[in-house]
Scaffold this motif. Sequence first.
Motif, short mmCIF file in Angstrom:
data_model
loop_
_atom_site.label_atom_id
_atom_site.label_comp_id
_atom_site.label_asym_id
_atom_site.label_seq_id
_atom_site.Cartn_x
_atom_site.Cartn_y
_atom_site.Cartn_z
N VAL A 27 0.98 -1.18 0.28
CA VAL A 27 0.06 0.38 0.17
C VAL A 27 0.89 1.13 -0.10
O VAL A 27 1.26 1.26 0.68
N LEU A 33 2.78 -5.44 4.68
CA LEU A 33 1.82 -5.41 5.37
C LEU A 33 1.95 -5.47 6.41
O LEU A 33 2.09 -6.00 7.59
N PRO A 53 -4.14 -1.33 7.37
CA PRO A 53 -5.53 -1.82 6.90
C PRO A 53 -4.97 -3.58 7.39
O PRO A 53 -4.66 -4.06 8.19
N LYS A 55 -6.87 -7.15 5.91
CA LYS A 55 -6.31 -7.83 4.36
C LYS A 55 -8.12 -8.84 4.41
O LYS A 55 -8.56 -9.37 5.99
N THR A 116 -12.70 0.72 -5.90
CA THR A 116 -12.60 1.12 -3.77
C THR A 116 -13.80 1.88 -3.70
O THR A 116 -14.54 2.62 -4.35
N LEU A 150 -8.07 -5.07 0.69
CA LEU A 150 -8.21 -4.27 1.89
C LEU A 150 -9.13 -3.66 2.56
O LEU A 150 -10.17 -3.42 1.72
N LYS A 151 -9.26 -3.82 3.87
CA LYS A 151 -10.45 -2.92 4.21
C LYS A 151 -9.60 -1.69 5.21
O LYS A 151 -8.87 -2.09 6.62
N PHE A 152 -9.95 -0.55 5.95
CA PHE A 152 -9.24 0.39 7.25
C PHE A 152 -10.30 1.73 7.39
O PHE A 152 -10.97 1.50 6.10
#
Length: 157
Positions: A27, A33, A53, A55, A116, A150-152
């Motif tokens: 990223v 990560l 982030p 996964k 996204t 990815l999620k954040f």
Amino acid sequence: MKQTHPLPVHHSWALYERERHFELGQVHGYDSLDSLPDGVNVLGEAGFARARPGKWECDLDDNNRLSWSGEVYDIFGIPRGAALVRDETAALYCEGSRAAMEKLRAYAIKHRRGFTLDVEIQPAQASRRWMRLIAAPLCVDDRVVKLQGLKFRVPTG
């Protein structure tokens, strides 16, 4: 109380642009990560607060089986390691965000495109929050077999 996201993101992108948007394990130029120290700002110039982030993966060939890293469990307010059912976790997305996510998800699968999207969620046992979702299909031949990404958490002002 509904939170307003300052700079929502919503777009689809071709798989050949994958590295431009993200690569699992990278990223914004970080090598891995796993090696990111806590609090590294992975959101670049957007000015969002520091975030770690998480996964995630959805196996389309295995009845939409979800796999999450600990960070994603934390974002959703679900105890780490708890059993995941896609319909139940999708229900934690606020209505407009869930509709947008499902639409982009279907488009990604049908057209083999990444996306996204900033979504508002109502986590279990926590207050509403915004999350950035980055997704890319994993293809075998011409068939999408998984979505992964990815999620954040995206802090609001």
